[in-house]
Design a protein around this motif. Structure first.
Motif, short mmCIF file in Angstrom:
data_model
loop_
_atom_site.label_atom_id
_atom_site.label_comp_id
_atom_site.label_asym_id
_atom_site.label_seq_id
_atom_site.Cartn_x
_atom_site.Cartn_y
_atom_site.Cartn_z
N GLY A 1 0.80 -1.22 0.00
CA GLY A 1 0.00 0.00 0.00
C GLY A 1 0.83 1.27 0.00
N LYS A 2 2.06 1.21 0.48
CA LYS A 2 2.96 2.36 0.51
C LYS A 2 3.74 2.52 -0.79
N SER A 3 3.60 1.58 -1.70
CA SER A 3 4.46 1.51 -2.90
C SER A 3 3.86 2.25 -4.09
N GLN A 4 4.74 2.65 -4.98
CA GLN A 4 4.34 3.25 -6.25
C GLN A 4 4.55 2.29 -7.41
N VAL A 5 5.42 1.31 -7.21
CA VAL A 5 5.80 0.35 -8.25
C VAL A 5 6.07 -0.99 -7.58
N VAL A 6 5.82 -2.08 -8.31
CA VAL A 6 6.17 -3.42 -7.84
C VAL A 6 7.16 -4.03 -8.83
N VAL A 7 8.24 -4.56 -8.30
CA VAL A 7 9.18 -5.36 -9.08
C VAL A 7 8.91 -6.81 -8.69
N TYR A 8 8.61 -7.64 -9.67
CA TYR A 8 8.08 -8.99 -9.45
C TYR A 8 9.03 -10.02 -10.06
N GLU B 1 2.99 -18.95 -3.65
CA GLU B 1 1.69 -18.40 -3.25
C GLU B 1 1.82 -16.97 -2.76
N GLY B 2 2.88 -16.68 -2.03
CA GLY B 2 3.06 -15.34 -1.47
C GLY B 2 3.20 -14.29 -2.55
N LYS B 3 4.08 -14.53 -3.50
CA LYS B 3 4.29 -13.52 -4.55
C LYS B 3 3.06 -13.42 -5.44
N ALA B 4 2.33 -14.50 -5.63
CA ALA B 4 1.10 -14.45 -6.42
C ALA B 4 0.05 -13.58 -5.72
N THR B 5 -0.02 -13.68 -4.41
CA THR B 5 -0.94 -12.84 -3.64
C THR B 5 -0.51 -11.38 -3.73
N GLU B 6 0.79 -11.13 -3.62
CA GLU B 6 1.30 -9.76 -3.72
C GLU B 6 1.02 -9.18 -5.10
N ALA C 1 -1.15 -5.80 -5.98
CA ALA C 1 -0.61 -4.74 -6.83
C ALA C 1 -1.55 -4.46 -8.01
N MET C 2 -2.11 -5.52 -8.58
CA MET C 2 -3.05 -5.35 -9.69
C MET C 2 -4.31 -4.63 -9.21
N MET C 3 -4.79 -4.99 -8.03
CA MET C 3 -5.98 -4.36 -7.48
C MET C 3 -5.75 -2.86 -7.27
N LEU C 4 -4.54 -2.50 -6.85
CA LEU C 4 -4.19 -1.09 -6.61
C LEU C 4 -3.76 -0.37 -7.89
#
Length: 108
Positions: A66-73, A80-85, A89-92
């Protein structure tokens, strides 16, 4: 140069690779919001407070995204964890930079 608040997502088993990416991004002047990369310890499933500790880590990840402007994946393997993250990120509607092959996630 513009500085960004970046959440680094990736499999726990490839944490060393994610740390290397995060370190390079920090050196370039960006802020890494994903505390799991450097601060979360490995947790033993036999620990009596394991579920409470792992849930706290999950809550922290939600706050950090929630504090982020960008996600590096880092899409190096199933996780499962990174898929949830990724879903958060997609929702935001955050920009997502994918490293790796799309074969490990149907949404990429």
């Amino acid at each position: 140069m513009t500085s960004y608040r970046i959440f680094c997502a990736g499999p726990w088993l490839d944490r060393d690779q994610v740390q290397a990416i995060a370190t390079k991004l920090q050196a370039a002047g960006h802020t890494i919001t994903s505390q799991w990369v450097f601060e979360h310890p490995d947790l033993n499933p036999d620990h009596p407070d394991y579920l409470e500790l792992i849930r706290e880590q999950a809550r922290q990840d939600i706050e950090d995204i929630g504090k982020s402007q960008v996600v590096v994946y880092l899409n190096s393997r199933m996780s499962e964890g990174k898929a949830t993250e990724l879903g958060m990120a997609m929702m935001l509607v955050l920009p997502i930079l994918v490293i790796g092959k799309p074969a490990n996630n149907i949404y990429l």
